[in-house]
Motif scaffolding. Structure first.
Motif, PDB file in Angstrom:
ATOM      1  N   THR A  32       0.827  -1.199   0.000  1.00 12.25           N
ATOM      2  CA  THR A  32       0.000   0.000   0.000  1.00 12.25           C
ATOM      3  C   THR A  32       0.864   1.252   0.000  1.00 12.25           C
ATOM      4  N   ARG A  33       0.316   2.292  -0.558  1.00 14.85           N
ATOM      5  CA  ARG A  33       1.051   3.551  -0.670  1.00 14.85           C
ATOM      6  C   ARG A  33       1.449   4.064   0.717  1.00 14.85           C
ATOM      7  N   GLY A  34       2.735   4.377   0.878  1.00  8.23           N
ATOM      8  CA  GLY A  34       3.254   4.868   2.140  1.00  8.23           C
ATOM      9  C   GLY A  34       3.950   3.813   2.965  1.00  8.23           C
ATOM     10  N   SER A  35       3.756   2.524   2.643  1.00  6.88           N
ATOM     11  CA  SER A  35       4.407   1.458   3.402  1.00  6.88           C
ATOM     12  C   SER A  35       5.883   1.357   3.017  1.00  6.88           C
ATOM     13  N   ALA A  36       6.665   0.694   3.885  1.00  4.03           N
ATOM     14  CA  ALA A  36       8.095   0.533   3.616  1.00  4.03           C
ATOM     15  C   ALA A  36       8.322  -0.274   2.342  1.00  4.03           C
ATOM     16  N   ALA A  37       7.517  -1.321   2.153  1.00  6.61           N
ATOM     17  CA  ALA A  37       7.664  -2.143   0.947  1.00  6.61           C
ATOM     18  C   ALA A  37       7.369  -1.331  -0.304  1.00  6.61           C
ATOM     19  N   TYR A  38       6.334  -0.509  -0.237  1.00  3.84           N
ATOM     20  CA  TYR A  38       5.970   0.346  -1.376  1.00  3.84           C
ATOM     21  C   TYR A  38       7.119   1.280  -1.722  1.00  3.84           C
ATOM     22  N   GLN A  39       7.728   1.890  -0.721  1.00  2.00           N
ATOM     23  CA  GLN A  39       8.819   2.825  -0.954  1.00  2.00           C
ATOM     24  C   GLN A  39      10.033   2.137  -1.559  1.00  2.00           C
ATOM     25  N   ARG A  40      10.347   0.932  -1.087  1.00  2.00           N
ATOM     26  CA  ARG A  40      11.484   0.188  -1.650  1.00  2.00           C
ATOM     27  C   ARG A  40      11.226  -0.203  -3.100  1.00  2.00           C
ATOM     28  N   VAL A  42       9.193   1.299  -5.257  1.00  2.00           N
ATOM     29  CA  VAL A  42       9.206   2.495  -6.103  1.00  2.00           C
ATOM     30  C   VAL A  42      10.630   2.980  -6.336  1.00  2.00           C
ATOM     31  N   LEU A  43      11.462   2.995  -5.275  1.00  2.00           N
ATOM     32  CA  LEU A  43      12.838   3.471  -5.424  1.00  2.00           C
ATOM     33  C   LEU A  43      13.645   2.532  -6.319  1.00  2.00           C
ATOM     34  N   ALA A  44      13.485   1.228  -6.115  1.00  2.00           N
ATOM     35  CA  ALA A  44      14.224   0.263  -6.935  1.00  2.00           C
ATOM     36  C   ALA A  44      13.848   0.380  -8.405  1.00  2.00           C
ATOM     37  N   LEU A  45      12.554   0.491  -8.674  1.00  2.00           N
ATOM     38  CA  LEU A  45      12.124   0.570 -10.066  1.00  2.00           C
ATOM     39  C   LEU A  45      12.408   1.947 -10.664  1.00  2.00           C
ATOM     40  N   PHE A  46      12.505   2.975  -9.824  1.00  2.00           N
ATOM     41  CA  PHE A  46      12.974   4.265 -10.322  1.00  2.00           C
ATOM     42  C   PHE A  46      14.411   4.124 -10.822  1.00  2.00           C
ATOM     43  N   CYS A  47      15.247   3.402 -10.049  1.00  2.00           N
ATOM     44  CA  CYS A  47      16.635   3.163 -10.471  1.00  2.00           C
ATOM     45  C   CYS A  47      16.685   2.353 -11.765  1.00  2.00           C
ATOM     46  N   PHE A 109      17.453  -7.776 -13.253  1.00  2.00           N
ATOM     47  CA  PHE A 109      18.852  -7.502 -12.900  1.00  2.00           C
ATOM     48  C   PHE A 109      19.805  -7.968 -13.994  1.00  2.00           C
ATOM     49  N   ALA A 110      19.601  -9.191 -14.491  1.00  2.00           N
ATOM     50  CA  ALA A 110      20.469  -9.719 -15.544  1.00  2.00           C
ATOM     51  C   ALA A 110      20.409  -8.845 -16.790  1.00  2.00           C
ATOM     52  N   SER A 111      19.225  -8.346 -17.109  1.00  2.00           N
ATOM     53  CA  SER A 111      19.061  -7.502 -18.293  1.00  2.00           C
ATOM     54  C   SER A 111      19.794  -6.176 -18.142  1.00  2.00           C
ATOM     55  N   LEU A 112      19.658  -5.537 -16.989  1.00  2.00           N
ATOM     56  CA  LEU A 112      20.320  -4.256 -16.759  1.00  2.00           C
ATOM     57  C   LEU A 112      21.837  -4.391 -16.808  1.00  2.00           C
ATOM     58  N   ALA A 113      22.359  -5.418 -16.140  1.00  2.00           N
ATOM     59  CA  ALA A 113      23.807  -5.591 -16.089  1.00  2.00           C
ATOM     60  C   ALA A 113      24.377  -5.891 -17.474  1.00  2.00           C
ATOM     61  N   THR A 114      23.709  -6.747 -18.231  1.00  2.00           N
ATOM     62  CA  THR A 114      24.185  -7.086 -19.575  1.00  2.00           C
ATOM     63  C   THR A 114      24.137  -5.872 -20.502  1.00  2.00           C
ATOM     64  N   VAL A 209      23.181  -3.018  -9.588  1.00  2.00           N
ATOM     65  CA  VAL A 209      23.452  -3.648  -8.290  1.00  2.00           C
ATOM     66  C   VAL A 209      22.567  -3.029  -7.204  1.00  2.00           C
ATOM     67  N   VAL A 210      22.423  -1.706  -7.224  1.00  2.00           N
ATOM     68  CA  VAL A 210      21.550  -1.029  -6.255  1.00  2.00           C
ATOM     69  C   VAL A 210      20.114  -1.532  -6.399  1.00  2.00           C
ATOM     70  N   PHE A 211      19.673  -1.682  -7.623  1.00  2.00           N
ATOM     71  CA  PHE A 211      18.318  -2.155  -7.903  1.00  2.00           C
ATOM     72  C   PHE A 211      18.053  -3.517  -7.273  1.00  2.00           C
ATOM     73  N   VAL A 212      18.953  -4.462  -7.507  1.00  2.00           N
ATOM     74  CA  VAL A 212      18.717  -5.830  -7.022  1.00  2.00           C
ATOM     75  C   VAL A 212      18.793  -5.900  -5.503  1.00  2.00           C
ATOM     76  N   MET A 213      19.516  -4.997  -4.887  1.00  2.00           N
ATOM     77  CA  MET A 213      19.595  -4.977  -3.425  1.00  2.00           C
ATOM     78  C   MET A 213      18.339  -4.368  -2.802  1.00  2.00           C
ATOM     79  N   LEU A 214      17.709  -3.429  -3.497  1.00  5.63           N
ATOM     80  CA  LEU A 214      16.538  -2.747  -2.950  1.00  5.63           C
ATOM     81  C   LEU A 214      15.227  -3.489  -3.169  1.00  5.63           C
ATOM     82  N   LEU A 215      15.057  -4.085  -4.344  1.00  2.59           N
ATOM     83  CA  LEU A 215      13.742  -4.616  -4.728  1.00  2.59           C
ATOM     84  C   LEU A 215      13.345  -5.824  -3.886  1.00  2.59           C
ATOM     85  N   PRO A 216      12.182  -5.786  -3.224  1.00  2.00           N
ATOM     86  CA  PRO A 216      11.708  -6.972  -2.485  1.00  2.00           C
ATOM     87  C   PRO A 216      11.393  -8.112  -3.446  1.00  2.00           C
ATOM     88  N   GLY A 217      11.522  -9.330  -2.972  1.00  2.00           N
ATOM     89  CA  GLY A 217      11.141 -10.474  -3.780  1.00  2.00           C
ATOM     90  C   GLY A 217       9.650 -10.492  -4.038  1.00  2.00           C
TER      91      GLY A 217
END
Length: 422
Positions: A32-40, A42-47, A109-114, A209-217
């Motif tokens: 949900t909007r405003g939750s910690a998972a939501y913020q992670r 959004v930030l990961a996919l922004f990256c 992640f594999a796509s971005l790195a390649t 690398v930042v993306f894969v560390m931030l994005l929840p499974g």
């Protein structure tokens, strides 16, 4: 999702899915909007959006330099971008299939790195044809990001906040596109375009690398390794038979065609008389992307409140107004026209892309891949075709070509509006 076929005639995919994953747990509520998972998320996919579009579009301000250095025309120079977007469009379909088996996060992640590594190769390639080959491979690699990201958001974000999250993701795309263009033009003039491409490639490798560390499974994605080619084809066929999805795909192709055409050849025009701007100053024109960042988030939030159809129509109208302003000979009005084209493009794209996830009740990754297939093929084909108009008749002919696309997109949007607002 409604289909033109009788619901009783369920597809092979639907039967196999019921048998294979019938015991899967009930879906977990999306973040949900405003939750910690939501913020992670959004930030990961922004990256990821930043990395994807800075890699993809970093060559756009270099097109005049390519034409001069390799002694080629504007249409040929545009291939540095078009081969990437064209192959990206095709690889998106494969990415949707692969992500059903191996998962969303891993593939992105594999796509971005390649892709970042391919950009590094393009920076050191000694000939024009090797540059095109590296850019083609880069486009193939990047296909694992856009469609999968859209599917991930549709699965993992609560529906009430999906439009805003999609808007922020598109905002990351806009920021990456802007920085890829602006920073590339500035670095290229100071240090050379090869050094600039190496810097962009290295930066985006770090962001992967930042993306894969931030994005929840994924919590609502279930791996499905039983889908065969005919099952994927059945899902795509169902989406193409939907009453409204194909109209959205058509708008995506035309919207991107208008945007790619305008940005591909705006640099040629601004560096020619009567403007005769330098490469660095011309590159700063791409700062108009900042308006895309704002408008995409704004459009996403408004779409959640008022529906997608009004926002799509508004975006097309704004693009049309900007198109007419670019035909003037007064630089401030031309720049204003580019800003309006940018706002119109991102408003339309933000609303339309989140619409796909809501209309597709199953196979969201496949629906997103069809949307992006149309989107990037439109940019690749129509963007390159605009070069012919520039070489033969100048900017007014390019504008007429874009106006035809705007009119067709408006007709499709009208049909969508007639069929519903959301």
């Amino acid at each position: 999702m409604q289909s033109l076929s009788d619901p009783a005639n369920t597809t092979t995919t639907a039967r196999r899915s019921a048998a294979t994953i019938g015991a899967k747990p009930a879906p977990v509520q999306g973040a949900t909007r405003g939750s910690a998972a939501y913020q992670r998320i959004v930030l990961a996919l922004f990256c990821s959006g930043f990395a994807t579009f800075s890699l993809l579009y970093c060559v756009q301000p270099l097109l005049p330099a390519f034409a001069h250095e390799f002694n080629i025309g504007a249409a040929s120079a545009s291939l540095a971008l078009s081969v990437s977007t064209g192959l990206l469009a095709l690889s998106i379909l494969l990415a949707g299939m692969v992500s059903e088996r191996y998962g969303r996060k891993e593939l992105m992640f594999a796509s971005l790195a390649t892709a970042a590594c391919c950009n590094l190769l393009a920076g050191v390639a000694p000939t024009w044809h090797l540059i095109l080959a590296a850019r083609a491979l880069e486009g193939l690699a990047l296909g694992g990001v856009p469609a999968v990201a859209m599917a991930y958001l549709a699965e993992e974000i609560d529906a009430r906040g999906l439009g805003f999250a999609m808007g922020l993701y598109v905002g990351g795309n806009a920021f990456g596109g802007m920085m890829g263009r602006v920073s590339m033009s500035m670095m290229a003039e100071s240090y050379g375009w090869r050094t600039a491409m190496l810097v962009i490639g290295a930066l985006d490798l770090v962001l992967a690398v930042v993306f894969v560390m931030l994005l929840p499974g994924s919590r609502n994605f279930v791996r499905n390794g039983t889908l065969r080619l005919r099952d994927h084809l059945a899902l795509w066929q169902r989406h193409l038979g939907h009453a409204r999805l194909p109209l959205t795909f058509g708008i995506a192709a035309l919207n991107m065609g208008i945007f790619a055409t305008s940005y591909n050849y705006a640099g040629f025009r601004l560096m020619s008389p009567p403007f005769s701007l330098s490469a660095t100053v011309t590159g700063l024109i791409f700062s108009a992307y900042i308006f895309g960042i704002v408008s995409s988030s704004w459009a996403g939030a408004l779409a959640d409140r008022y529906g997608r159809a009004p926002l799509v129509a508004a975006g097309i109208a704004i693009s049309c107004a900007g198109l007419f302003l670019t035909c003037t000979s007064w630089l401030p009005l031309v720049i204003t026209g580019i800003v309006l084209l940018t706002i119109g493009f991102f408003t339309t794209h933000s609303a339309a892309s989140s619409w796909v996830g809501r209309m597709a009740k199953e196979g969201k990754g496949h629906a997103a891949s069809l949307y992006l297939l149309a989107y990037y093929l439109g940019g690749s084909i129509l963007g390159s075709a605009g070069g012919w108009f520039w070489e033969h008749s100048g900017w007014n002919a390019v504008a007429a070509f874009m106006l035809l696309q705007v009119a067709t997109a408006a007709w499709l949007a009208r049909r969508l509006w007639q069929q519903g607002r959301n």
